[in-house]
Design a protein around this motif. Structure first.
Motif, PDB file in Angstrom:
ATOM      1  N   ARG A 127      37.293   7.968 -42.380  1.00 47.95           N
ATOM      2  CA  ARG A 127      36.060   8.106 -41.605  1.00 47.95           C
ATOM      3  C   ARG A 127      35.053   8.991 -42.344  1.00 47.95           C
ATOM      4  O   ARG A 127      33.855   8.718 -42.334  1.00 47.95           O
ATOM      5  CB  ARG A 127      36.363   8.698 -40.226  1.00 47.95           C
ATOM      6  CG  ARG A 127      35.161   8.647 -39.285  1.00 47.95           C
ATOM      7  CD  ARG A 127      35.477   9.227 -37.943  1.00 47.95           C
ATOM      8  NE  ARG A 127      34.349   9.109 -37.033  1.00 47.95           N
ATOM      9  CZ  ARG A 127      34.189   9.823 -35.942  1.00 47.95           C
ATOM     10  NH1 ARG A 127      35.094  10.740 -35.612  1.00 47.95           N
ATOM     11  NH2 ARG A 127      33.144   9.663 -35.161  1.00 47.95           N
ATOM     12  N   LEU A 128      35.546  10.051 -42.987  1.00 50.64           N
ATOM     13  CA  LEU A 128      34.661  10.920 -43.751  1.00 50.64           C
ATOM     14  C   LEU A 128      33.991  10.130 -44.872  1.00 50.64           C
ATOM     15  O   LEU A 128      32.787  10.273 -45.119  1.00 50.64           O
ATOM     16  CB  LEU A 128      35.435  12.105 -44.330  1.00 50.64           C
ATOM     17  CG  LEU A 128      34.612  13.084 -45.182  1.00 50.64           C
ATOM     18  CD1 LEU A 128      33.481  13.695 -44.370  1.00 50.64           C
ATOM     19  CD2 LEU A 128      35.510  14.187 -45.747  1.00 50.64           C
ATOM     20  N   GLU A 129      34.754   9.287 -45.554  1.00 51.21           N
ATOM     21  CA  GLU A 129      34.190   8.487 -46.635  1.00 51.21           C
ATOM     22  C   GLU A 129      33.124   7.528 -46.099  1.00 51.21           C
ATOM     23  O   GLU A 129      32.094   7.303 -46.746  1.00 51.21           O
ATOM     24  CB  GLU A 129      35.301   7.705 -47.332  1.00 51.21           C
ATOM     25  CG  GLU A 129      36.241   8.580 -48.159  1.00 51.21           C
ATOM     26  CD  GLU A 129      37.403   7.800 -48.731  1.00 51.21           C
ATOM     27  OE1 GLU A 129      37.524   6.601 -48.400  1.00 51.21           O
ATOM     28  OE2 GLU A 129      38.194   8.387 -49.507  1.00 51.21           O
ATOM     29  N   THR A 130      33.348   6.971 -44.911  1.00 53.12           N
ATOM     30  CA  THR A 130      32.367   6.075 -44.298  1.00 53.12           C
ATOM     31  C   THR A 130      31.077   6.819 -43.985  1.00 53.12           C
ATOM     32  O   THR A 130      29.967   6.322 -44.242  1.00 53.12           O
ATOM     33  CB  THR A 130      32.933   5.466 -42.999  1.00 53.12           C
ATOM     34  OG1 THR A 130      34.118   4.735 -43.308  1.00 53.12           O
ATOM     35  CG2 THR A 130      31.920   4.551 -42.342  1.00 53.12           C
ATOM     36  N   MET A 131      31.227   8.028 -43.433  1.00 56.79           N
ATOM     37  CA  MET A 131      30.052   8.832 -43.106  1.00 56.79           C
ATOM     38  C   MET A 131      29.318   9.290 -44.367  1.00 56.79           C
ATOM     39  O   MET A 131      28.095   9.367 -44.399  1.00 56.79           O
ATOM     40  CB  MET A 131      30.461  10.051 -42.260  1.00 56.79           C
ATOM     41  CG  MET A 131      31.034   9.697 -40.901  1.00 56.79           C
ATOM     42  SD  MET A 131      29.879   8.709 -39.922  1.00 56.79           S
ATOM     43  CE  MET A 131      30.805   8.509 -38.396  1.00 56.79           C
ATOM     44  N   GLN A 132      30.066   9.587 -45.424  1.00 54.52           N
ATOM     45  CA  GLN A 132      29.438   9.952 -46.693  1.00 54.52           C
ATOM     46  C   GLN A 132      28.596   8.790 -47.227  1.00 54.52           C
ATOM     47  O   GLN A 132      27.487   8.999 -47.737  1.00 54.52           O
ATOM     48  CB  GLN A 132      30.512  10.334 -47.717  1.00 54.52           C
ATOM     49  CG  GLN A 132      31.143  11.692 -47.479  1.00 54.52           C
ATOM     50  CD  GLN A 132      32.282  11.965 -48.443  1.00 54.52           C
ATOM     51  OE1 GLN A 132      32.976  11.053 -48.881  1.00 54.52           O
ATOM     52  NE2 GLN A 132      32.495  13.227 -48.767  1.00 54.52           N
ATOM     53  N   ALA A 133      29.131   7.585 -47.098  1.00 51.48           N
ATOM     54  CA  ALA A 133      28.383   6.410 -47.548  1.00 51.48           C
ATOM     55  C   ALA A 133      27.091   6.255 -46.749  1.00 51.48           C
ATOM     56  O   ALA A 133      26.040   5.882 -47.298  1.00 51.48           O
ATOM     57  CB  ALA A 133      29.251   5.156 -47.412  1.00 51.48           C
ATOM     58  N   THR A 134      27.159   6.534 -45.456  1.00 52.12           N
ATOM     59  CA  THR A 134      25.970   6.463 -44.607  1.00 52.12           C
ATOM     60  C   THR A 134      24.927   7.472 -45.057  1.00 52.12           C
ATOM     61  O   THR A 134      23.732   7.148 -45.164  1.00 52.12           O
ATOM     62  CB  THR A 134      26.351   6.724 -43.135  1.00 52.12           C
ATOM     63  OG1 THR A 134      27.299   5.752 -42.712  1.00 52.12           O
ATOM     64  CG2 THR A 134      25.119   6.631 -42.241  1.00 52.12           C
ATOM     65  N   MET A 135      25.369   8.704 -45.331  1.00 49.82           N
ATOM     66  CA  MET A 135      24.441   9.743 -45.763  1.00 49.82           C
ATOM     67  C   MET A 135      23.826   9.400 -47.116  1.00 49.82           C
ATOM     68  O   MET A 135      22.641   9.647 -47.351  1.00 49.82           O
ATOM     69  CB  MET A 135      25.147  11.091 -45.835  1.00 49.82           C
ATOM     70  CG  MET A 135      25.705  11.599 -44.516  1.00 49.82           C
ATOM     71  SD  MET A 135      24.465  11.765 -43.196  1.00 49.82           S
ATOM     72  CE  MET A 135      23.329  12.949 -43.899  1.00 49.82           C
ATOM     73  N   ARG A 136      24.616   8.836 -48.016  1.00 52.60           N
ATOM     74  CA  ARG A 136      24.082   8.449 -49.330  1.00 52.60           C
ATOM     75  C   ARG A 136      23.028   7.349 -49.183  1.00 52.60           C
ATOM     76  O   ARG A 136      22.021   7.331 -49.890  1.00 52.60           O
ATOM     77  CB  ARG A 136      25.206   7.939 -50.229  1.00 52.60           C
ATOM     78  CG  ARG A 136      26.155   8.998 -50.750  1.00 52.60           C
ATOM     79  CD  ARG A 136      27.024   8.433 -51.870  1.00 52.60           C
ATOM     80  NE  ARG A 136      28.103   9.348 -52.224  1.00 52.60           N
ATOM     81  CZ  ARG A 136      29.340   9.263 -51.757  1.00 52.60           C
ATOM     82  NH1 ARG A 136      29.657   8.298 -50.896  1.00 52.60           N
ATOM     83  NH2 ARG A 136      30.271  10.128 -52.129  1.00 52.60           N
ATOM     84  N   ARG A 137      23.277   6.451 -48.251  1.00 57.46           N
ATOM     85  CA  ARG A 137      22.378   5.299 -48.095  1.00 57.46           C
ATOM     86  C   ARG A 137      21.013   5.727 -47.564  1.00 57.46           C
ATOM     87  O   ARG A 137      19.978   5.258 -48.046  1.00 57.46           O
ATOM     88  CB  ARG A 137      23.017   4.284 -47.141  1.00 57.46           C
ATOM     89  CG  ARG A 137      22.145   3.067 -46.873  1.00 57.46           C
ATOM     90  CD  ARG A 137      22.826   2.100 -45.929  1.00 57.46           C
ATOM     91  NE  ARG A 137      21.992   0.944 -45.664  1.00 57.46           N
ATOM     92  CZ  ARG A 137      22.310  -0.028 -44.797  1.00 57.46           C
ATOM     93  NH1 ARG A 137      23.474   0.017 -44.148  1.00 57.46           N
ATOM     94  NH2 ARG A 137      21.484  -1.042 -44.603  1.00 57.46           N
ATOM     95  N   TYR A 138      21.008   6.616 -46.567  1.00 58.64           N
ATOM     96  CA  TYR A 138      19.748   6.961 -45.901  1.00 58.64           C
ATOM     97  C   TYR A 138      19.120   8.251 -46.410  1.00 58.64           C
ATOM     98  O   TYR A 138      17.946   8.520 -46.136  1.00 58.64           O
ATOM     99  CB  TYR A 138      19.968   7.053 -44.386  1.00 58.64           C
ATOM    100  CG  TYR A 138      20.319   5.716 -43.769  1.00 58.64           C
ATOM    101  CD1 TYR A 138      19.362   4.729 -43.609  1.00 58.64           C
ATOM    102  CD2 TYR A 138      21.621   5.435 -43.368  1.00 58.64           C
ATOM    103  CE1 TYR A 138      19.683   3.490 -43.051  1.00 58.64           C
ATOM    104  CE2 TYR A 138      21.958   4.207 -42.814  1.00 58.64           C
ATOM    105  CZ  TYR A 138      20.980   3.243 -42.657  1.00 58.64           C
ATOM    106  OH  TYR A 138      21.299   2.020 -42.119  1.00 58.64           O
TER     107      TYR A 138
END
Length: 204
Positions: free
Chosen positions: A97-108
Motif C-alpha cells: 500500500r505504501l508503494e501504491t501511495m508513493q506512486a500516487t505522490m510521484r504522479r501528481y
C-alpha cells in the motif's frame, strides 16, 4: 476513545479545552483511529456553548493538524520503508500500500498534499508516503497548511451557521465521512472555476 473523551472536553473551559483539542488532533495526525473531521466538528459545536471561541480554536487546531501531519511526514522522511517496522505504523499500512501511495505522490507532485487534507481515511498513509519520497518539508507546510486554512473556517463557521442542527451534521459526517469533505472541496473548486471563467469573459 472519542466517546470517552468527549464528555470531559465539554466540561472544560479555556486553555484546558484548547489543549485537549490540540492533543486529539495531533494523535489523529499520526494515524490513531480517531476521525479528525469529527473532532473538529464537535469542537466547533462547543463554540456555540461558550466552551471555546472560534478564532482561538482555529489557531490551535491549525497547529494540531500540522504537528501531527508533520511528525508522520518526518517519520517517512527519516526512516523510509523501515517505518513499517515501527509498531502501530506497520499495522496501519502494508509495504504494498505504501508503494501504491508513493506512486500516487510521484504522479501528481507535491501540490497533491493540498488535496490530501480533504481525504479522510487515507491522509496518514499519504503523508507518510510523501515523507518517504524525501519531499522537502516546506512542501508539507505550504500545501497542508494552506488546505487547513480553508478547511478550518469551513467547518467552524459552517457549524456555527447551522447552529442547533450541528448534531445532525455530525451524524451525517459519521455516516458518510469518506464522501462529505471531498464533496465540499469539489464544490469549492467548481465555484472558483466558474468565477474565474466569468471574470475572463468580462475582461474580454
Amino acid at each position: 476513545m472519542l466517546e470517552a473523551v468527549w464528555p470531559f472536553l465539554q466540561s472544560l473551559q479555556g486553555a484546558p479545552a484548547y489543549a485537549l483539542v490540540f492533543v486529539l488532533l495531533f494523535i489523529c495526525g499520526i494515524g490513531l483511529p480517531i476521525n479528525e473531521d469529527i473532532v473538529l466538528l464537535g469542537a466547533s459545536a462547543l463554540t456555540l456553548k461558550g466552551v471555546m471561541e472560534p478564532v482561538p480554536l482555529m489557531v490551535v487546531s491549525w497547529f494540531g493538524l500540522l504537528c501531527g501531519d508533520g511528525l508522520l511526514f518526518h517519520w517517512g522522511h527519516r526512516f523510509g520503508t523501515r517505518v513499517l517496522r515501527m509498531g502501530f505504523l506497520g499495522r496501519l499500512i502494508s509495504e504494498q500500500r505504501l508503494e501504491t501511495m508513493q506512486a500516487t505522490m510521484r504522479r501528481y507532485g507535491p501540490a497533491y498534499i493540498f488535496v490530501v487534507r480533504f481525504m479522510p481515511g487515507v491522509r496518514s498513509v499519504l503523508f507518510l508516503a510523501a515523507g518517504s519520497l524525501k519531499m522537502p518539508y516546506r512542501h508539507l507546510f505550504i500545501f497542508d497548511g494552506l488546505a487547513a486554512l480553508i478547511q478550518l473556517p469551513l467547518l467552524v463557521y459552517g457549524v456555527r451557521y447551522v447552529g442547533g442542527r450541528w448534531e445532525e451534521i455530525l451524524e451525517l459526517m459519521q455516516r458518510f465521512q469518506g464522501v462529505i469533505i471531498p464533496a465540499i472541496i469539489v464544490l469549492l473548486l467548481a465555484v472558483w472555476l466558474v468565477r474565474r471563467r466569468n471574470s475572463r469573459e468580462r475582461q474580454v
